[in-house]
Design an enzyme around this catalytic site. Structure first.
Site, PDB file in Angstrom:
ATOM      1  N   GLU A   1      80.210 -72.319 -27.338  1.00 16.20           N
ATOM      2  CA  GLU A   1      81.642 -71.981 -27.260  1.00 16.20           C
ATOM      3  C   GLU A   1      82.464 -73.139 -26.686  1.00 16.20           C
ATOM      4  O   GLU A   1      83.582 -72.934 -26.211  1.00 16.20           O
ATOM      5  CB  GLU A   1      81.850 -70.717 -26.396  1.00 16.20           C
ATOM      6  CG  GLU A   1      81.071 -69.498 -26.826  1.00 16.20           C
ATOM      7  CD  GLU A   1      81.483 -68.926 -28.183  1.00 16.20           C
ATOM      8  OE1 GLU A   1      82.378 -69.506 -28.833  1.00 16.20           O
ATOM      9  OE2 GLU A   1      80.886 -67.918 -28.596  1.00 16.20           O
TER      10      GLU A   1
ATOM     11  N   HIS B   1      83.735 -67.345 -19.726  1.00 19.52           N
ATOM     12  CA  HIS B   1      83.522 -66.328 -20.756  1.00 19.52           C
ATOM     13  C   HIS B   1      82.309 -65.487 -20.385  1.00 19.52           C
ATOM     14  O   HIS B   1      81.314 -66.022 -19.898  1.00 19.52           O
ATOM     15  CB  HIS B   1      83.297 -67.019 -22.111  1.00 19.52           C
ATOM     16  CG  HIS B   1      82.733 -66.110 -23.163  1.00 19.52           C
ATOM     17  ND1 HIS B   1      83.401 -65.003 -23.627  1.00 19.52           N
ATOM     18  CD2 HIS B   1      81.553 -66.139 -23.844  1.00 19.52           C
ATOM     19  CE1 HIS B   1      82.660 -64.408 -24.558  1.00 19.52           C
ATOM     20  NE2 HIS B   1      81.528 -65.065 -24.698  1.00 19.52           N
TER      21      HIS B   1
ATOM     22  N   HIS C   1      80.442 -61.106 -20.964  1.00 16.92           N
ATOM     23  CA  HIS C   1      80.351 -59.874 -21.762  1.00 16.92           C
ATOM     24  C   HIS C   1      80.326 -58.626 -20.863  1.00 16.92           C
ATOM     25  O   HIS C   1      79.334 -57.907 -20.849  1.00 16.92           O
ATOM     26  CB  HIS C   1      79.068 -59.896 -22.604  1.00 16.92           C
ATOM     27  CG  HIS C   1      78.884 -61.104 -23.467  1.00 16.92           C
ATOM     28  ND1 HIS C   1      77.645 -61.515 -23.937  1.00 16.92           N
ATOM     29  CD2 HIS C   1      79.782 -61.986 -23.984  1.00 16.92           C
ATOM     30  CE1 HIS C   1      77.788 -62.604 -24.681  1.00 16.92           C
ATOM     31  NE2 HIS C   1      79.063 -62.917 -24.725  1.00 16.92           N
TER      32      HIS C   1
ATOM     33  N   GLU D   1      96.418 -52.389  -8.259  1.00 16.28           N
ATOM     34  CA  GLU D   1      96.642 -53.820  -8.087  1.00 16.28           C
ATOM     35  C   GLU D   1      96.477 -54.666  -9.356  1.00 16.28           C
ATOM     36  O   GLU D   1      96.659 -55.880  -9.319  1.00 16.28           O
ATOM     37  CB  GLU D   1      95.774 -54.344  -6.938  1.00 16.28           C
ATOM     38  CG  GLU D   1      96.315 -53.756  -5.639  1.00 16.28           C
ATOM     39  CD  GLU D   1      95.627 -54.215  -4.381  1.00 16.28           C
ATOM     40  OE1 GLU D   1      94.843 -55.168  -4.438  1.00 16.28           O
ATOM     41  OE2 GLU D   1      95.894 -53.606  -3.342  1.00 16.28           O
TER      42      GLU D   1
ATOM     43  N   HIS E   1      83.056 -58.203 -28.308  1.00 18.40           N
ATOM     44  CA  HIS E   1      82.252 -59.354 -27.860  1.00 18.40           C
ATOM     45  C   HIS E   1      82.344 -59.557 -26.334  1.00 18.40           C
ATOM     46  O   HIS E   1      81.323 -59.547 -25.660  1.00 18.40           O
ATOM     47  CB  HIS E   1      82.700 -60.622 -28.606  1.00 18.40           C
ATOM     48  CG  HIS E   1      81.887 -61.833 -28.269  1.00 18.40           C
ATOM     49  ND1 HIS E   1      81.413 -62.723 -29.197  1.00 18.40           N
ATOM     50  CD2 HIS E   1      81.445 -62.322 -27.073  1.00 18.40           C
ATOM     51  CE1 HIS E   1      80.711 -63.674 -28.611  1.00 18.40           C
ATOM     52  NE2 HIS E   1      80.722 -63.455 -27.319  1.00 18.40           N
TER      53      HIS E   1
HETATM   54  P1  13P Z   1      75.893 -70.046 -25.434  1.00 18.33           P
HETATM   55  O1  13P Z   1      74.474 -69.735 -25.005  1.00 18.33           O
HETATM   56  O2  13P Z   1      75.938 -71.051 -26.541  1.00 18.33           O
HETATM   57  O3  13P Z   1      76.758 -70.420 -24.251  1.00 18.33           O
HETATM   58  O4  13P Z   1      76.507 -68.733 -26.074  1.00 18.33           O
HETATM   59  C1  13P Z   1      76.609 -67.544 -25.330  1.00 18.33           C
HETATM   60  C2  13P Z   1      77.764 -66.705 -25.742  1.00 18.33           C
HETATM   61  O5  13P Z   1      78.197 -65.878 -24.969  1.00 18.33           O
HETATM   62  C3  13P Z   1      78.371 -66.901 -27.076  1.00 18.33           C
HETATM   63  O6  13P Z   1      79.607 -66.268 -27.167  1.00 18.33           O
HETATM   64 ZN    ZN Z   2      79.805 -64.552 -25.775  1.00 15.42          ZN
END
Ligand code: 13P
Ligand code: ZN
Length: 270
Positions: free
Chosen positions: A116, A139, A141, A169, A210
Site C-alpha cells: 500500500e 492503515h 482492519h 467525544e 477492507h
Molecule cells: P502489506 O502486507 O503489503 O502491508 O498489505 C497488508 C494490507 O493491509 C493490504 O491492504
Molecule cells: Zn489492508
C-alpha cells in the site's frame, strides 16, 4: 553514530504496531504504517550516503523527492515486528520524483515496503498540503468499522453522523468526519489516488469491506483517531439492530463544538 534501534521514532513505531496487533486490528500481515522522518535527526543514526539497494515505487510523487520514511514491510506480521524490527521495517529515501526508493536500513530478508506504499505516499502528499505538521499515515482492519461498511449507508455525511452520535467525544476527536471509499482493489495506484483525494478533507478514510486509513502529526494522535472511530463503530454494531430511544442531538453537538473549540465539518450538522 547512534544505534538506530535506540531512535525514539523506531521504538515508538514498534510499540504502536504491537499495540495495533493487540487490539485485533492487524491479523496476519494486515495493516501498514509509514512515518515521515527528519533528515537531520536520522543522520545521527544512519550514514545517509550508504544506500543498500534501490526499489522501484511504480508511481511518481515529486513533492516527496528527498524525503525519508520509516515504513512497515509487505507481507510482514505486526506481531513479529518487536522481535525482528530490521526484517519487518525499513527506512527509505524517495528519489527521482518519487519513482525510486533508496533503502538505507531494514527489510533485511530482501523484502520491501508495504504493497500500500502508493496510498501511503499519496496520502502524505495530500495531508501535507492541508496540514504541514502531518507525519503519519496508518492503515489497519478494525472489525467494527469493517462490519459497519456491510450494514450502514456509505454516504459520508450519514456515516460520519452515525459515528459522531455513538460517543460524545467523537465530534471533538474527528470534527472533520470520516470519508468513505467504495470497495476498490487494494495495493494499486488507483486506490492510492482515490485515498489521497479523500485525505484532502478528512484525516480518516474508510475503505469499505477492507479497513481504514488515518493520518496525523504523530503516532499517538493517529492511533487515537482510529481507536475513537473504531469504538464508535463498536457501539453502533451493538445497537444497530435495537430500537433507538436516545441519541446525541445536533444541538448537543453544537454545545460540544463551543465547549471544546472545534468546528464540525461544514454542512454536517443541522
Ligand atoms: P502489506 O502486507 O503489503 O502491508 O498489505 C497488508 C494490507 O493491509 C493490504 O491492504
Ligand atoms: Zn489492508
Amino acid at each position: 553514530m547512534k544505534d538506530i534501534m535506540t531512535a525514539p521514532v523506531v521504538m515508538e513505531l514498534i510499540r504502536t504496531v504491537t499495540n495495533m496487533y493487540d487490539h485485533g486490528w492487524d491479523e496476519r500481515n494486515g495493516g501498514n504504517v509509514s512515518v515521515m522522518l527528519d533528515e537531520a535527526e536520522l543522520a545521527e543514526y544512519l550514514d545517509l550516503t550508504r544506500v543498500q539497494r534501490t526499489i522501484l515505487t511504480g508511481f511518481s510523487a515529486p513533492e516527496l523527492d528527498g524525503r525519508y520514511f520509516l515504513v512497515t514491510g509487505t507481507g510482514k506480521y505486526f506481531k513479529n515486528v518487536q522481535y525482528e524490527p530490521c526484517r519487518n521495517l525499513g527506512i527509505v529515501r524517495l528519489r527521482d520524483g518519487g519513482t525510486n526508493a533508496e533503502l538505507l536500513w531494514g527489510f533485511s530478508d530482501g523484502g520491501k515496503f508495504t504493497s500500500e506504499f502508493p496510498a501511503h505516499m499519496m496520502s502524505h502528499v495530500a495531508r501535507l498540503s492541508v496540514e504541514p505538521q502531518n507525519r503519519i499515515v496508518m492503515h489497519c482492519h478494525p472489525a467494527n468499522l469493517l462490519a459497519m461498511t456491510y450494514v450502514h449507508d456509505l454516504d459520508e455525511v450519514k456515516f460520519t453522523r452515525t459515528l459522531w452520535q455513538m460517543c460524545t467525544e467523537c465530534i471533538v476527536v474527528f470534527p472533520d468526519g470520516v470519508n468513505v471509499l467504495p470497495w476498490m482493489l487494494c495495493g494499486t495506484n488507483e486506490i492510492g489516488e482515490a485515498t489521497a483525494k479523500k485525505m484532502e478533507t478528512a484525516r480518516l478514510v474508510v475503505w469499505a469491506q477492507h479497513g481504514i486509513y488515518g493520518a496525523g502529526k504523530d503516532l499517538d494522535e493517529t492511533f487515537g483517531l482510529i481507536e475513537t472511530a473504531e469504538k464508535a463503530a463498536e457501539i453502533y454494531m451493538k445497537i444497530a439492530h435495537l430500537p433507538r430511544v436516545n441519541t446525541i442531538t445536533d444541538e448537543a453537538m453544537h454545545q460540544l463544538e463551543v465547549h471544546f473549540g472545534v468546528k464540525a465539518r461544514e454542512g454536517y450538522l443541522e
